[in-house]
Design a protein around this motif. Structure first.
Motif, PDB file in Angstrom:
ATOM      1  N   LYS A 147      15.101  24.993 -70.792  1.00 24.35           N
ATOM      2  CA  LYS A 147      16.313  24.681 -71.879  1.00 24.35           C
ATOM      3  C   LYS A 147      15.401  23.946 -72.822  1.00 24.35           C
ATOM      4  CE  LYS A 147      18.594  20.510 -70.034  1.00 24.35           C
ATOM      5  NZ  LYS A 147      19.666  19.915 -69.158  1.00 24.35           N
ATOM      6  N   SER A 148      15.818  23.933 -73.854  1.00 23.74           N
ATOM      7  CA  SER A 148      15.295  23.233 -75.168  1.00 23.74           C
ATOM      8  C   SER A 148      15.558  21.714 -75.331  1.00 23.74           C
ATOM      9  CB  SER A 148      15.302  24.119 -76.414  1.00 23.74           C
ATOM     10  OG  SER A 148      14.278  23.793 -77.396  1.00 23.74           O
ATOM     11  N   THR A 149      14.706  20.837 -75.468  1.00 21.26           N
ATOM     12  CA  THR A 149      14.979  19.226 -75.362  1.00 21.26           C
ATOM     13  C   THR A 149      15.262  19.199 -77.136  1.00 21.26           C
ATOM     14  OG1 THR A 149      13.091  18.324 -75.793  1.00 21.26           O
ATOM     15  CG2 THR A 149      13.998  18.908 -73.605  1.00 21.26           C
ATOM     16  N   ASN A 152      11.995  19.119 -79.030  1.00 16.94           N
ATOM     17  CA  ASN A 152      11.512  20.447 -78.991  1.00 16.94           C
ATOM     18  C   ASN A 152      10.534  20.983 -77.709  1.00 16.94           C
ATOM     19  OD1 ASN A 152      11.927  22.758 -80.808  1.00 16.94           O
ATOM     20  ND2 ASN A 152      10.542  21.966 -82.347  1.00 16.94           N
ATOM     21  N   HIS A 153      10.510  20.147 -76.575  1.00 18.23           N
ATOM     22  CA  HIS A 153       9.958  20.511 -75.485  1.00 18.23           C
ATOM     23  C   HIS A 153      10.783  21.624 -74.796  1.00 18.23           C
ATOM     24  CE1 HIS A 153       7.709  16.745 -76.159  1.00 18.23           C
ATOM     25  NE2 HIS A 153       6.755  17.438 -75.622  1.00 18.23           N
ATOM     26  N   PHE A 154      10.142  22.284 -73.682  1.00 18.46           N
ATOM     27  CA  PHE A 154      11.103  23.064 -72.958  1.00 18.46           C
ATOM     28  C   PHE A 154      11.064  22.185 -71.519  1.00 18.46           C
ATOM     29  CE2 PHE A 154       9.701  26.907 -75.192  1.00 18.46           C
ATOM     30  CZ  PHE A 154      10.953  27.394 -75.376  1.00 18.46           C
ATOM     31  N   GLU A 155      12.272  22.113 -71.008  1.00 18.50           N
ATOM     32  CA  GLU A 155      12.534  21.536 -69.894  1.00 18.50           C
ATOM     33  C   GLU A 155      13.007  22.347 -68.522  1.00 18.50           C
ATOM     34  OE1 GLU A 155      14.962  17.490 -69.819  1.00 18.50           O
ATOM     35  OE2 GLU A 155      16.475  18.612 -68.895  1.00 18.50           O
ATOM     36  N   TYR A 193       9.214  32.378 -75.822  1.00 14.42           N
ATOM     37  CA  TYR A 193       9.891  30.993 -76.456  1.00 14.42           C
ATOM     38  C   TYR A 193      11.197  31.412 -77.145  1.00 14.42           C
ATOM     39  CZ  TYR A 193       5.350  28.523 -76.468  1.00 14.42           C
ATOM     40  OH  TYR A 193       4.288  27.815 -76.002  1.00 14.42           O
ATOM     41  N   LYS A 213      13.610  31.425 -74.153  1.00 15.68           N
ATOM     42  CA  LYS A 213      13.554  30.126 -73.302  1.00 15.68           C
ATOM     43  C   LYS A 213      13.197  30.421 -71.624  1.00 15.68           C
ATOM     44  CE  LYS A 213      16.383  27.734 -76.556  1.00 15.68           C
ATOM     45  NZ  LYS A 213      17.828  27.356 -76.823  1.00 15.68           N
TER      46      LYS A 213
END
Length: 144
Positions: free
Chosen positions: A18-20, A23-26, A136, A139
């Motif tokens: 999921k996108s934070t 703008n990071h992926f978690e 991207y 996700k």
């Protein structure tokens, strides 16, 4: 043919991310069967766990000569935890070494942007071992 079908046909495991707000992926990963929240960081050479999560993941640690740097902090002392099992979705790897250091500065940055705190960072060591492909648009992280 979709990227998903192509990669799954080649033996890749698909992991949803999921996108934070930063703008990071978690993503969720397990270390030695214990779940935690991690951000994906292609610029981090090693997979890291916060010093404050050592007990959470039941890790054995020893002092390290490696100095960590990231998110505005440099020259931080680290520890290392050797021979851990990591599961990300249905992908797993044994005998992984983890770098342990204070992730307070990372979590402060996340919280300041109204994102959730993390217990660690998935770095390039895992991405290389898993022949990672990052989708991207959808996700998703694919590991082989």
């Amino acid at each position: 043919m979709s990227l998903k079908k192509l990669l799954e046909g080649k033996g890749y495991h698909r992991i949803k991310m999921k996108s934070t707000k930063t703008n990071h992926f978690e993503l969720v990963a397990k270390i030695n069967d214990i779940e935690g929240n991690f951000i994906l960081d292609t610029g981090a050479s090693s997979t890291c766990v916060g010093i404050d999560a050592i007990e959470h993941f039941d890790l054995l640690s020893e002092d390290s000569d490696i100095k960590a740097a990231g998110a505005g902090a440099t020259n931080m002392l680290t520890q290392v935890s050797q021979k851990n099992r990591i599961n990300i979705g249905s992908w797993s790897k044994k005998k992984m070494d983890l770098v342990l250091f204070d992730l307070k500065h990372v979590n402060e940055a996340l919280v300041n942007h109204k994102a959730e705190k993390v217990q660690g960072i998935i770095g390039a060591d895992i991405l290389k071992k898993g022949k990672a492909v990052i989708d991207y648009k959808n996700k998703a992280l694919y590991l082989k």
